[in-house]
Design a protein around this motif. Structure first.
Motif, PDB file in Angstrom:
ATOM      1  N   ILE A 129      -7.487   4.380   9.312  1.00  0.00           N
ATOM      2  CA  ILE A 129      -6.597   4.353   8.150  1.00  0.00           C
ATOM      3  C   ILE A 129      -7.435   4.037   6.919  1.00  0.00           C
ATOM      4  N   VAL A 130      -7.376   4.937   5.936  1.00  0.00           N
ATOM      5  CA  VAL A 130      -8.144   4.785   4.699  1.00  0.00           C
ATOM      6  C   VAL A 130      -7.179   4.428   3.568  1.00  0.00           C
ATOM      7  N   VAL A 131      -7.441   3.318   2.888  1.00  0.00           N
ATOM      8  CA  VAL A 131      -6.613   2.893   1.761  1.00  0.00           C
ATOM      9  C   VAL A 131      -7.447   2.946   0.485  1.00  0.00           C
ATOM     10  N   VAL A 132      -6.909   3.638  -0.520  1.00  0.00           N
ATOM     11  CA  VAL A 132      -7.546   3.673  -1.835  1.00  0.00           C
ATOM     12  C   VAL A 132      -6.946   2.528  -2.654  1.00  0.00           C
ATOM     13  N   TRP A 133      -7.788   1.600  -3.072  1.00  0.00           N
ATOM     14  CA  TRP A 133      -7.328   0.357  -3.684  1.00  0.00           C
ATOM     15  C   TRP A 133      -7.844   0.214  -5.104  1.00  0.00           C
ATOM     16  N   VAL A 134      -7.004  -0.356  -5.982  1.00  0.00           N
ATOM     17  CA  VAL A 134      -7.424  -0.806  -7.316  1.00  0.00           C
ATOM     18  C   VAL A 134      -6.745  -2.138  -7.590  1.00  0.00           C
ATOM     19  N   ASP A 135      -7.272  -2.899  -8.519  1.00  0.00           N
ATOM     20  CA  ASP A 135      -6.636  -4.166  -8.862  1.00  0.00           C
ATOM     21  C   ASP A 135      -5.371  -3.892  -9.677  1.00  0.00           C
ATOM     22  N   PRO A 136      -4.409  -4.815  -9.683  1.00  0.00           N
ATOM     23  CA  PRO A 136      -3.115  -4.592 -10.338  1.00  0.00           C
ATOM     24  C   PRO A 136      -3.218  -4.216 -11.816  1.00  0.00           C
ATOM     25  N   GLU A 137      -4.131  -4.840 -12.548  1.00  0.00           N
ATOM     26  CA  GLU A 137      -4.249  -4.552 -13.974  1.00  0.00           C
ATOM     27  C   GLU A 137      -4.720  -3.116 -14.201  1.00  0.00           C
ATOM     28  N   THR A 138      -5.696  -2.683 -13.412  1.00  0.00           N
ATOM     29  CA  THR A 138      -6.195  -1.314 -13.528  1.00  0.00           C
ATOM     30  C   THR A 138      -5.114  -0.310 -13.150  1.00  0.00           C
ATOM     31  N   GLN A 139      -4.376  -0.613 -12.097  1.00  0.00           N
ATOM     32  CA  GLN A 139      -3.305   0.276 -11.649  1.00  0.00           C
ATOM     33  C   GLN A 139      -2.252   0.452 -12.745  1.00  0.00           C
ATOM     34  N   LEU A 140      -1.822  -0.643 -13.359  1.00  0.00           N
ATOM     35  CA  LEU A 140      -0.808  -0.589 -14.411  1.00  0.00           C
ATOM     36  C   LEU A 140      -1.323   0.195 -15.610  1.00  0.00           C
ATOM     37  N   ARG A 141      -2.543  -0.082 -16.024  1.00  0.00           N
ATOM     38  CA  ARG A 141      -3.114   0.601 -17.194  1.00  0.00           C
ATOM     39  C   ARG A 141      -3.234   2.097 -16.947  1.00  0.00           C
ATOM     40  N   ARG A 142      -3.720   2.477 -15.783  1.00  0.00           N
ATOM     41  CA  ARG A 142      -3.892   3.901 -15.483  1.00  0.00           C
ATOM     42  C   ARG A 142      -2.551   4.620 -15.389  1.00  0.00           C
ATOM     43  N   LEU A 143      -1.549   3.969 -14.809  1.00  0.00           N
ATOM     44  CA  LEU A 143      -0.239   4.605 -14.678  1.00  0.00           C
ATOM     45  C   LEU A 143       0.404   4.825 -16.042  1.00  0.00           C
ATOM     46  N   LYS A 167      -1.572  -3.302   1.829  1.00  0.00           N
ATOM     47  CA  LYS A 167      -2.108  -2.104   2.475  1.00  0.00           C
ATOM     48  C   LYS A 167      -3.591  -2.279   2.778  1.00  0.00           C
ATOM     49  N   LYS A 168      -4.297  -2.897   1.840  1.00  0.00           N
ATOM     50  CA  LYS A 168      -5.728  -3.148   2.026  1.00  0.00           C
ATOM     51  C   LYS A 168      -5.977  -3.997   3.264  1.00  0.00           C
ATOM     52  N   SER A 169      -5.126  -4.986   3.498  1.00  0.00           N
ATOM     53  CA  SER A 169      -5.303  -5.885   4.638  1.00  0.00           C
ATOM     54  C   SER A 169      -5.079  -5.176   5.973  1.00  0.00           C
ATOM     55  N   ARG A 170      -4.375  -4.020   5.942  1.00  0.00           N
ATOM     56  CA  ARG A 170      -4.065  -3.304   7.178  1.00  0.00           C
ATOM     57  C   ARG A 170      -4.932  -2.057   7.352  1.00  0.00           C
ATOM     58  N   ALA A 171      -5.903  -1.873   6.471  1.00  0.00           N
ATOM     59  CA  ALA A 171      -6.737  -0.673   6.509  1.00  0.00           C
ATOM     60  C   ALA A 171      -7.941  -0.841   7.429  1.00  0.00           C
ATOM     61  N   ASP A 172      -8.424   0.287   7.937  1.00  0.00           N
ATOM     62  CA  ASP A 172      -9.705   0.312   8.643  1.00  0.00           C
ATOM     63  C   ASP A 172     -10.844   0.521   7.651  1.00  0.00           C
ATOM     64  N   ILE A 173     -10.565   1.308   6.622  1.00  0.00           N
ATOM     65  CA  ILE A 173     -11.560   1.607   5.585  1.00  0.00           C
ATOM     66  C   ILE A 173     -10.891   1.439   4.229  1.00  0.00           C
ATOM     67  N   VAL A 174     -11.511   0.698   3.330  1.00  0.00           N
ATOM     68  CA  VAL A 174     -10.985   0.496   1.982  1.00  0.00           C
ATOM     69  C   VAL A 174     -11.916   1.159   0.977  1.00  0.00           C
ATOM     70  N   ILE A 175     -11.348   1.998   0.115  1.00  0.00           N
ATOM     71  CA  ILE A 175     -12.108   2.602  -0.976  1.00  0.00           C
ATOM     72  C   ILE A 175     -11.701   1.897  -2.265  1.00  0.00           C
ATOM     73  N   ASP A 176     -12.610   1.110  -2.830  1.00  0.00           N
ATOM     74  CA  ASP A 176     -12.346   0.402  -4.080  1.00  0.00           C
ATOM     75  C   ASP A 176     -12.552   1.381  -5.238  1.00  0.00           C
TER      76      ASP A 176
END
Length: 229
Positions: A129-143, A167-176
């Motif tokens: 399971i691959v999760v694409v992750w960003v921090d909350p501030e970056t996510q809000l700004r980009r959206l 989701k990050k905690s349940r991933a096998d691979i995390v893409i920051d």
């Protein structure tokens, strides 16, 4: 067949990563595309959603106004659950059909691009399971920049989804993906090598070639037994 689960959050960059997989010739089963098809004018999903939410969600040409419908369900959890319940059978059957098509074609590795991978409990069928992750501030700004939306609308859409940290905690691979596109491409290169590693024996026997090999072994075994006896 290896089924890689790809998920993330809105404005996390999941679609960009999905495009990178596709560019590297790995087939994608895109749940968003299947969901759009489920809402096509005249389809079963379309009729049920219009019946539930009324004609106000339609454009002048009769097609569903997806932005208007999105504003309704992202600001009301009950209505969001209604929409998910109405479309779930069409989306799940569409995903299964696409997987079956790719299995018949003999693909060894495919990617299931599913925003609600965990919520729909489809993570049980995917590995890794691959999760694409960003921090909350970056996510809000980009959206807000992507959709030219207000902070309130953007927060409503983000809060309507499972948190990226969970989701990050349940991933096998995390893409920051908090950095630049170049950073993302470098990280993706590492992930691609993990995803394309040789399939295990279990994955092979679940592939089309494995099934055909098993069938051939059974046929040969039956012929041998008949010859002996």
């Amino acid at each position: 067949m290896r089924m890689v689960g790809l998920t993330g959050g809105i404005a996390s960059g999941k679609s960009t990563v999905s495009s990178m997989f596709k560019h590297n010739h790995i087939p994608i089963v895109d749940a968003d595309v299947i969901a759009r098809d489920a809402l096509k004018k005249g389809s079963g999903g379309y009729k049920k959603v219009v019946a539930a939410f009324g004609p106000d969600i339609l454009q002048d040409d009769g097609h569903v106004d997806r932005l208007k419908l999105g504003r309704i369900v992202f600001s009301d959890a009950d209505k969001r659950q209604i929409l998910n319940r109405l479309l779930a059978p069409y989306i799940s059957s569409g995903i299964f059909l696409e997987i079956l098509k790719l299995w018949i074609k003999g693909h060894k590795v495919i990617v299931l691009d599913i925003p609600l991978l965990f919520e729909a409990k489809l993570d049980k069928w995917t590995q890794p399971i691959v999760v694409v992750w960003v921090d909350p501030e970056t996510q809000l700004r980009r959206l807000m920049a992507r959709d030219n939306s207000t902070e309130e609308d953007a927060r409503n859409r983000i809060n309507a989804q499972m948190s990226l940290d969970l989701k990050k905690s349940r991933a096998d691979i995390v893409i920051d993906n908090t950095g630049s596109l170049q950073d993302l491409q470098e990280r993706f290169g590492e992930v691609l090598s993990q995803v394309k590693r040789p399939v295990t024996w279990t994955e092979f026997w679940l592939s089309r070639d494995g099934a055909l090999s098993a069938l051939l072994c059974v046929i040969i075994g039956v012929l041998v037994v008949k010859k002996i006896f």
